[in-house]
Scaffold this motif. Structure first.
Motif, PDB file in Angstrom:
ATOM      1  N   GLY A 152       7.171 -26.999  -2.932  1.00 15.86           N
ATOM      2  CA  GLY A 152       7.551 -25.694  -2.397  1.00 15.86           C
ATOM      3  C   GLY A 152       7.674 -25.726  -0.886  1.00 15.86           C
ATOM      4  N   GLY A 153       8.460 -26.653  -0.387  1.00 11.51           N
ATOM      5  CA  GLY A 153       8.676 -26.696   1.055  1.00 11.51           C
ATOM      6  C   GLY A 153       9.457 -27.934   1.412  1.00 11.51           C
ATOM      7  N   GLY A 184       1.893 -22.565   1.873  1.00 17.76           N
ATOM      8  CA  GLY A 184       2.695 -21.345   1.991  1.00 17.76           C
ATOM      9  C   GLY A 184       3.661 -21.146   0.852  1.00 17.76           C
ATOM     10  N   LEU A 185       3.507 -21.920  -0.224  1.00 11.81           N
ATOM     11  CA  LEU A 185       4.384 -21.734  -1.387  1.00 11.81           C
ATOM     12  C   LEU A 185       4.013 -20.460  -2.159  1.00 11.81           C
ATOM     13  N   VAL A 215       9.263 -25.434  -8.795  1.00  9.74           N
ATOM     14  CA  VAL A 215       7.912 -25.926  -9.124  1.00  9.74           C
ATOM     15  C   VAL A 215       7.508 -25.566 -10.556  1.00  9.74           C
ATOM     16  N   TRP A 260       6.041 -30.557   8.275  1.00 10.41           N
ATOM     17  CA  TRP A 260       5.001 -30.816   7.276  1.00 10.41           C
ATOM     18  C   TRP A 260       5.215 -32.181   6.615  1.00 10.41           C
ATOM     19  N   GLU A 282       5.252 -16.893  -1.704  1.00 17.11           N
ATOM     20  CA  GLU A 282       6.696 -16.689  -1.905  1.00 17.11           C
ATOM     21  C   GLU A 282       7.143 -16.962  -3.343  1.00 17.11           C
ATOM     22  N   LEU A 283       6.191 -17.241  -4.210  1.00 16.05           N
ATOM     23  CA  LEU A 283       6.545 -17.576  -5.591  1.00 16.05           C
ATOM     24  C   LEU A 283       6.995 -16.319  -6.343  1.00 16.05           C
ATOM     25  N   TYR A 288       4.851 -32.885  -2.054  1.00 19.49           N
ATOM     26  CA  TYR A 288       4.753 -31.691  -1.224  1.00 19.49           C
ATOM     27  C   TYR A 288       5.583 -30.626  -1.943  1.00 19.49           C
ATOM     28  N   LEU A 290       9.620 -31.049  -2.673  1.00 19.57           N
ATOM     29  CA  LEU A 290      10.380 -30.295  -3.683  1.00 19.57           C
ATOM     30  C   LEU A 290      10.533 -28.867  -3.197  1.00 19.57           C
ATOM     31  N   GLY A 346      14.622 -28.195  -6.411  1.00 17.64           N
ATOM     32  CA  GLY A 346      14.171 -27.850  -7.757  1.00 17.64           C
ATOM     33  C   GLY A 346      13.041 -26.840  -7.728  1.00 17.64           C
ATOM     34  N   ALA A 382      12.947 -25.125  -3.761  1.00 25.00           N
ATOM     35  CA  ALA A 382      13.975 -24.420  -4.528  1.00 25.00           C
ATOM     36  C   ALA A 382      15.180 -24.057  -3.656  1.00 25.00           C
ATOM     37  N   MET A 437       8.470 -17.246   8.454  1.00 25.41           N
ATOM     38  CA  MET A 437       9.313 -18.423   8.423  1.00 25.41           C
ATOM     39  C   MET A 437      10.095 -18.524   9.730  1.00 25.41           C
ATOM     40  N   ARG A 440      17.786 -25.492   2.625  1.00 26.75           N
ATOM     41  CA  ARG A 440      16.710 -26.097   3.427  1.00 26.75           C
ATOM     42  C   ARG A 440      16.611 -27.589   3.098  1.00 26.75           C
TER      43      ARG A 440
HETATM   44  C1  LIG Z   1       6.837 -19.911   3.307  1.00 27.30           C
HETATM   45  S1  LIG Z   1       7.865 -21.213   2.835  1.00 27.30           S
HETATM   46  C2  LIG Z   1       6.766 -22.583   3.006  1.00 27.30           C
HETATM   47  C3  LIG Z   1       7.257 -23.468   4.030  1.00 27.30           C
HETATM   48  C4  LIG Z   1       6.669 -24.854   3.907  1.00 27.30           C
HETATM   49  N1  LIG Z   1       5.445 -24.969   4.654  1.00 27.30           N
HETATM   50  C5  LIG Z   1       7.706 -25.870   4.310  1.00 27.30           C
HETATM   51  O1  LIG Z   1       7.334 -26.940   4.715  1.00 27.30           O
HETATM   52  O2  LIG Z   1       8.889 -25.625   4.149  1.00 27.30           O
HETATM   53  C6  LIG Z   1       7.933 -21.149   1.062  1.00 27.30           C
HETATM   54  C7  LIG Z   1       8.819 -22.209   0.478  1.00 27.30           C
HETATM   55  O3  LIG Z   1       8.614 -22.187  -0.940  1.00 27.30           O
HETATM   56  C8  LIG Z   1       9.873 -22.421  -1.558  1.00 27.30           C
HETATM   57  N2  LIG Z   1       9.784 -21.911  -2.936  1.00 27.30           N
HETATM   58  C9  LIG Z   1       9.570 -20.650  -3.347  1.00 27.30           C
HETATM   59  N3  LIG Z   1       9.544 -20.593  -4.692  1.00 27.30           N
HETATM   60  C10 LIG Z   1       9.739 -21.864  -5.134  1.00 27.30           C
HETATM   61  C11 LIG Z   1       9.820 -22.445  -6.417  1.00 27.30           C
HETATM   62  N4  LIG Z   1       9.692 -21.695  -7.533  1.00 27.30           N
HETATM   63  N5  LIG Z   1      10.030 -23.764  -6.520  1.00 27.30           N
HETATM   64  C12 LIG Z   1      10.171 -24.535  -5.407  1.00 27.30           C
HETATM   65  N6  LIG Z   1      10.095 -24.024  -4.148  1.00 27.30           N
HETATM   66  C13 LIG Z   1       9.896 -22.712  -4.015  1.00 27.30           C
HETATM   67  C14 LIG Z   1      10.852 -21.673  -0.695  1.00 27.30           C
HETATM   68  O4  LIG Z   1      12.172 -22.134  -0.890  1.00 27.30           O
HETATM   69  C15 LIG Z   1      10.315 -21.992   0.708  1.00 27.30           C
HETATM   70  O5  LIG Z   1      10.887 -23.173   1.201  1.00 27.30           O
END
Ligand SMILES: C[S@@+](CC[C@H](N)C(=O)[O-])C[C@H]1O[C@@H](n2cnc3c(N)ncnc32)[C@H](O)[C@@H]1O
Length: 268
Positions: A46-47, A116-117, A99, A52, A120-121, A44, A69, A97, A71, A1, A75
């Motif tokens: 998780g980001g 890339g979500l 996902v 993007w 990191e889930l 889109y 969307l 929120g 979390a 990141m 950001r």
């Molecule tokens: C490696 S980053 C991906 C970055 C992405 N390409 C962007 O445009 O921001 C992973 C993203 O997933 C988000 N994330 C992780 N778990 C999540 C969840 N359960 N719900 C929503 N977003 C989530 C994180 O907050 C982070 O912004």
């Protein structure tokens, strides 16, 4: 990141330009895999990085829309703050929120895409199939759910960085991250939920000067709060990784692109 790293910019202006050029090329390569998006309503998931969102907005055009969307409320706020200057060609909204519980009605989008979500889930909160099912539920029947993420099929310094991040998240926050694995793991996951699944693995994309950016990062704040033995072990791993990055650069993983159709509708 790499978001938020410009506060103490370790790059000269021309290096920064090359770095950003390569980030845009990487983003374009991944988004081009989605094909023609003209006029689609896209989630889109998780980001919330502007890079993007902008790439998606350019592809859907004024007849489509992009909803992001994430979390991470900080950001989300930061991107909302920057949206005003961005002059995007499509309507864009950004929601904070999870996902696992997307704050949208069923069948709201033509395409749900994440980049890339999944690695990191937090799968301690609910497994990855539940997240994918929740995303499929807000996709119209016959619409697509598509995922891009890193995979471990090519050795890379970033893979060790991702493993360290995952261990730190578990030791400090009790999170169990899905992490980076073989491409087949994400493909199998999509086959559990979607029909007509297709996928491809793409080679790593080198990003100029990313090594300098990574080496300038501070030690993660959570490290100092860990029991001394754990902190020392992770510090040792971090230092070994930094040595590796000095030697070979911040080598990057391959990515997988996988998409499938939500059953029902004319295309499902
Ligand atoms: C490696 S980053 C991906 C970055 C992405 N390409 C962007 O445009 O921001 C992973 C993203 O997933 C988000 N994330 C992780 N778990 C999540 C969840 N359960 N719900 C929503 N977003 C989530 C994180 O907050 C982070 O912004």
């Amino acid at each position: 990141m790499t978001d938020g790293l410009y506060r103490q910019d370790p790059l000269l202006p021309e290096q920064r330009e090359e770095f950003e050029e390569d980030l845009v090329s990487f983003c374009d390569r991944e988004l081009d895999l989605l094909g023609d998006l003209g006029g689609l309503e896209v989630l889109y998931a998780g980001g919330s990085s502007l890079l993007w969102i902008e790439g998606l907005a350019q592809r859907v055009g004024e007849r489509g829309s992009v909803t992001a969307l994430d979390a991470d409320g900080d950001r989300v706020e930061a991107t909302r703050g920057n949206l005003g200057n961005a002059d995007l060609p499509a309507p864009v909204r950004i929601a904070a929120g999870d996902v696992l519980r997307p704050p949208f009605g069923p069948r709201s989008f033509d395409l749900v895409y994440s980049a890339g979500l999944f690695h990191e889930l937090d799968v301690g909160e609910g497994d990855a199939a539940r997240a994918l099912s929740a995303l499929a539920a807000v996709t119209r029947p016959g619409g697509r759910v598509a995922t891009g993420d890193f995979v471990d099929s090519v050795p890379a310094a970033q893979l060790e960085d991702e493993r360290l991040d995952a261990e730190l998240a578990e030791a400090s926050l009790g999170k169990k991250l899905f992490g980076v694995g073989p491409p087949e793991r994400l493909v199998t996951l999509h086959r559990e939920v979607l029909s007509g699944v297709r996928w491809r693995v793409c080679p790593p994309v080198w990003i100029r000067h990313l090594d300098r950016v990574v080496l300038a990062e501070d030690e993660p704040a959570h490290l100092s709060g860990l029991p001394p033995g754990t902190a020392e072990r992770l510090r040792g791993r971090r230092e070994a990784l930094r040595e590796r990055v000095r030697r070979e650069g911040y080598t990057r993983p391959a990515t997988v692109y996988v998409e499938g159709t939500v059953p029902g509708g004319r295309r499902g």
